[in-house]
Design a protein around this motif. Sequence first.
Motif, PDB file in Angstrom:
ATOM      1  N   LYS A   1     -44.046  15.551   6.899  1.00 53.55           N
ATOM      2  CA  LYS A   1     -45.284  15.189   7.576  1.00 53.55           C
ATOM      3  C   LYS A   1     -46.058  16.424   8.040  1.00 53.55           C
ATOM      4  CE  LYS A   1     -43.800  10.626   9.219  1.00 53.55           C
ATOM      5  NZ  LYS A   1     -44.812   9.816   8.496  1.00 53.55           N
ATOM      6  N   ASN A   2     -45.376  17.565   8.159  1.00 55.50           N
ATOM      7  CA  ASN A   2     -46.026  18.800   8.604  1.00 55.50           C
ATOM      8  C   ASN A   2     -46.498  19.684   7.457  1.00 55.50           C
ATOM      9  OD1 ASN A   2     -45.668  18.307  11.390  1.00 55.50           O
ATOM     10  ND2 ASN A   2     -43.536  18.963  11.241  1.00 55.50           N
ATOM     11  N   SER A   3     -46.361  19.206   6.222  1.00 54.57           N
ATOM     12  CA  SER A   3     -46.744  20.003   5.067  1.00 54.57           C
ATOM     13  C   SER A   3     -48.264  20.094   4.912  1.00 54.57           C
ATOM     14  CB  SER A   3     -46.156  19.394   3.795  1.00 54.57           C
ATOM     15  OG  SER A   3     -46.735  19.973   2.642  1.00 54.57           O
ATOM     16  N   GLN A   4     -48.760  21.280   4.637  1.00 52.88           N
ATOM     17  CA  GLN A   4     -50.182  21.452   4.337  1.00 52.88           C
ATOM     18  C   GLN A   4     -50.539  20.819   3.002  1.00 52.88           C
ATOM     19  OE1 GLN A   4     -51.400  25.547   4.665  1.00 52.88           O
ATOM     20  NE2 GLN A   4     -50.318  25.855   6.604  1.00 52.88           N
ATOM     21  N   CYS A   5     -49.544  20.629   2.160  1.00 49.56           N
ATOM     22  CA  CYS A   5     -49.784  19.984   0.865  1.00 49.56           C
ATOM     23  C   CYS A   5     -49.840  18.464   0.974  1.00 49.56           C
ATOM     24  CB  CYS A   5     -48.683  20.355  -0.120  1.00 49.56           C
ATOM     25  SG  CYS A   5     -48.631  22.087  -0.585  1.00 49.56           S
ATOM     26  N   ASN A   6     -49.431  17.939   2.098  1.00 45.66           N
ATOM     27  CA  ASN A   6     -49.304  16.493   2.259  1.00 45.66           C
ATOM     28  C   ASN A   6     -50.655  15.869   2.606  1.00 45.66           C
ATOM     29  OD1 ASN A   6     -48.531  13.890   2.719  1.00 45.66           O
ATOM     30  ND2 ASN A   6     -47.192  14.338   4.451  1.00 45.66           N
ATOM     31  N   THR A   7     -51.432  15.623   1.558  1.00 47.77           N
ATOM     32  CA  THR A   7     -52.706  14.929   1.713  1.00 47.77           C
ATOM     33  C   THR A   7     -52.655  13.610   0.949  1.00 47.77           C
ATOM     34  OG1 THR A   7     -53.723  15.897  -0.259  1.00 47.77           O
ATOM     35  CG2 THR A   7     -53.914  17.142   1.824  1.00 47.77           C
ATOM     36  N   PHE A   8     -53.450  12.667   1.369  1.00 52.42           N
ATOM     37  CA  PHE A   8     -53.464  11.374   0.697  1.00 52.42           C
ATOM     38  C   PHE A   8     -53.816  11.528  -0.781  1.00 52.42           C
ATOM     39  CE2 PHE A   8     -55.835   7.674  -0.815  1.00 52.42           C
ATOM     40  CZ  PHE A   8     -54.903   6.673  -0.618  1.00 52.42           C
ATOM     41  N   GLU A   9     -54.821  12.341  -1.076  1.00 47.38           N
ATOM     42  CA  GLU A   9     -55.259  12.504  -2.457  1.00 47.38           C
ATOM     43  C   GLU A   9     -54.156  13.075  -3.335  1.00 47.38           C
ATOM     44  OE1 GLU A   9     -58.839  14.581  -5.070  1.00 47.38           O
ATOM     45  OE2 GLU A   9     -58.441  15.281  -3.033  1.00 47.38           O
ATOM     46  N   PHE A  10     -53.454  14.112  -2.835  1.00 48.10           N
ATOM     47  CA  PHE A  10     -52.403  14.744  -3.621  1.00 48.10           C
ATOM     48  C   PHE A  10     -51.223  13.792  -3.820  1.00 48.10           C
ATOM     49  CE2 PHE A  10     -49.228  18.416  -4.071  1.00 48.10           C
ATOM     50  CZ  PHE A  10     -49.529  18.591  -5.410  1.00 48.10           C
ATOM     51  N   ARG A  11     -50.879  13.053  -2.785  1.00 50.13           N
ATOM     52  CA  ARG A  11     -49.806  12.065  -2.916  1.00 50.13           C
ATOM     53  C   ARG A  11     -50.148  11.017  -3.975  1.00 50.13           C
ATOM     54  NH1 ARG A  11     -49.940  11.735   2.800  1.00 50.13           N
ATOM     55  NH2 ARG A  11     -50.642   9.560   2.634  1.00 50.13           N
ATOM     56  N   GLU A  12     -51.390  10.573  -3.980  1.00 52.77           N
ATOM     57  CA  GLU A  12     -51.804   9.559  -4.945  1.00 52.77           C
ATOM     58  C   GLU A  12     -51.759  10.097  -6.378  1.00 52.77           C
ATOM     59  OE1 GLU A  12     -52.989   6.060  -4.424  1.00 52.77           O
ATOM     60  OE2 GLU A  12     -51.475   6.694  -2.974  1.00 52.77           O
ATOM     61  N   ARG A  13     -52.137  11.332  -6.575  1.00 52.04           N
ATOM     62  CA  ARG A  13     -52.108  11.927  -7.914  1.00 52.04           C
ATOM     63  C   ARG A  13     -50.670  12.049  -8.419  1.00 52.04           C
ATOM     64  NH1 ARG A  13     -55.487  17.345  -7.836  1.00 52.04           N
ATOM     65  NH2 ARG A  13     -55.348  17.103 -10.103  1.00 52.04           N
ATOM     66  N   ILE A  14     -49.757  12.465  -7.529  1.00 50.44           N
ATOM     67  CA  ILE A  14     -48.349  12.569  -7.905  1.00 50.44           C
ATOM     68  C   ILE A  14     -47.782  11.179  -8.203  1.00 50.44           C
ATOM     69  CG2 ILE A  14     -46.037  13.154  -7.074  1.00 50.44           C
ATOM     70  CD1 ILE A  14     -47.280  15.462  -5.535  1.00 50.44           C
ATOM     71  N   ALA A  15     -48.076  10.222  -7.332  1.00 49.85           N
ATOM     72  CA  ALA A  15     -47.542   8.872  -7.499  1.00 49.85           C
ATOM     73  C   ALA A  15     -48.018   8.237  -8.803  1.00 49.85           C
ATOM     74  CB  ALA A  15     -47.941   8.005  -6.304  1.00 49.85           C
ATOM     75  N   ASP A  16     -49.272   8.496  -9.179  1.00 54.35           N
ATOM     76  CA  ASP A  16     -49.806   7.943 -10.427  1.00 54.35           C
ATOM     77  C   ASP A  16     -49.048   8.488 -11.632  1.00 54.35           C
ATOM     78  OD1 ASP A  16     -51.915   6.454 -11.967  1.00 54.35           O
ATOM     79  OD2 ASP A  16     -52.372   8.494 -12.666  1.00 54.35           O
ATOM     80  N   ARG A  17     -48.832   9.794 -11.665  1.00 54.04           N
ATOM     81  CA  ARG A  17     -48.076  10.420 -12.751  1.00 54.04           C
ATOM     82  C   ARG A  17     -46.629   9.928 -12.742  1.00 54.04           C
ATOM     83  NH1 ARG A  17     -48.593  12.532 -17.111  1.00 54.04           N
ATOM     84  NH2 ARG A  17     -47.011  14.119 -16.730  1.00 54.04           N
ATOM     85  N   LEU A  18     -46.044   9.816 -11.563  1.00 55.80           N
ATOM     86  CA  LEU A  18     -44.665   9.365 -11.434  1.00 55.80           C
ATOM     87  C   LEU A  18     -44.504   7.965 -12.006  1.00 55.80           C
ATOM     88  CD1 LEU A  18     -41.768   9.552 -10.282  1.00 55.80           C
ATOM     89  CD2 LEU A  18     -42.708   8.814  -8.076  1.00 55.80           C
ATOM     90  N   PHE A  19     -45.397   7.050 -11.643  1.00 54.87           N
ATOM     91  CA  PHE A  19     -45.302   5.678 -12.131  1.00 54.87           C
ATOM     92  C   PHE A  19     -45.369   5.636 -13.657  1.00 54.87           C
ATOM     93  CE2 PHE A  19     -47.350   1.814 -13.650  1.00 54.87           C
ATOM     94  CZ  PHE A  19     -46.481   0.845 -13.154  1.00 54.87           C
ATOM     95  N   LYS A  20     -46.286   6.391 -14.253  1.00 52.31           N
ATOM     96  CA  LYS A  20     -46.441   6.363 -15.705  1.00 52.31           C
ATOM     97  C   LYS A  20     -45.191   6.868 -16.415  1.00 52.31           C
ATOM     98  CE  LYS A  20     -51.484   6.798 -15.608  1.00 52.31           C
ATOM     99  NZ  LYS A  20     -52.657   7.684 -15.830  1.00 52.31           N
ATOM    100  N   LEU A  21     -44.589   7.941 -15.881  1.00 50.13           N
ATOM    101  CA  LEU A  21     -43.386   8.490 -16.515  1.00 50.13           C
ATOM    102  C   LEU A  21     -42.196   7.547 -16.359  1.00 50.13           C
ATOM    103  CD1 LEU A  21     -43.731  12.248 -15.499  1.00 50.13           C
ATOM    104  CD2 LEU A  21     -43.941  11.285 -17.798  1.00 50.13           C
TER     105      LEU A  21
END
Length: 255
Positions: free
Chosen positions: A213-233
Motif C-alpha cells: 500500500k506504500n508503493s509509489q508504483c501502486n496506482t489504480f491505472e498500473f494495477r489495472e494494466r497488470i491485471a488485464d495482461r494477467l487475465f489474458k495470460l
Amino acid sequence: MLVLMVFCNSGAAEPACKTLTVSGNPEYPPLLWEDPQAPEHLTGAATALLREILEPLGVQLEVRRLGSWARVQRLARVGELDMVAGAFITSERIKYMDYLLPPFTYLPTAVWVPKDGVFEYRHWPDLKGKRGSTLINNSFGQRFDRYAERNLQVVSVRTIEQSFDMALAGRVDYVLYERLQGQVKLQRLGLADKFVALDVPISNEGLFFTFSKNSQCNTFEFRERIADRLFKLIDAGRMAEIVSEYTARYMSLKP
C-alpha cells in the motif's frame, strides 16, 4: 506462502514505473528459488509470468534474493518493497497489501509425513495432539491459520528442509507445505521416497500478485494494466506451460 516484491523508479512518462525490482520466497520451487548461477537473484515460474506481463507495458523486471519469506513480508509491511507475488489472502496482509485479480495459480497444501509415520487424516481435527512444522510466517488460508493457532502444535522454522529433517528425526509428526512445492523440493533433496502427502489437502488457496500500500508504483491505472495482461495470460493457459517448463529446469539442477 510464495512469493515477489518490487521497487520502482518513477518518472513523468508512462509507465510511471520503469523498473520493478522483485523478490520473494526462495523456498518455493518451481515458482521461485535461488538462481544457482547468480545467488543474489531468484528465478522461477512466478517471475517468468511477471516478465511476460510487464514487457509489453515497457516495464523492466529485476529479481533479487532478499532473504527469507518472513523478511520479505516485513519489508513489504514497512514499504521498503513495492510488490509481492505469491501471497495467499489473510486479514493481516490485506492491511498493508493490495491484491491483484485474478490469482495466478491455485495451490493445494498437503500434510506431508514420513512413509513409516502415516496416520489417518480426513479433516483438520485429525491433526490435534500431533506435532507439525512449516516455514516462519507461512499461511495456508485465513480459516486454517485461525484453526491452527487455536488448536494445533505447529513449529515454524526458517527453511522447509529443516521441517522435513525434523520429521525424519521424529521431532515432528508432519510437515505443512504446498503439494507442488513439496513434490519438486523432495525430489531435489533426494527424499521423494521418504515422504508421502496425505490424500486430503488442508486448503486450496489462490496465489496472488500484490502491491504494498506504500508503493509509489501502486496506482489504480498500473494495477489495472497488470491485471488485464494477467487475465489474458491465465485464460490462455500460459501459467500451466510456464510451471511445467520451470519444474523441469529445477529438477535438472545438480544437488
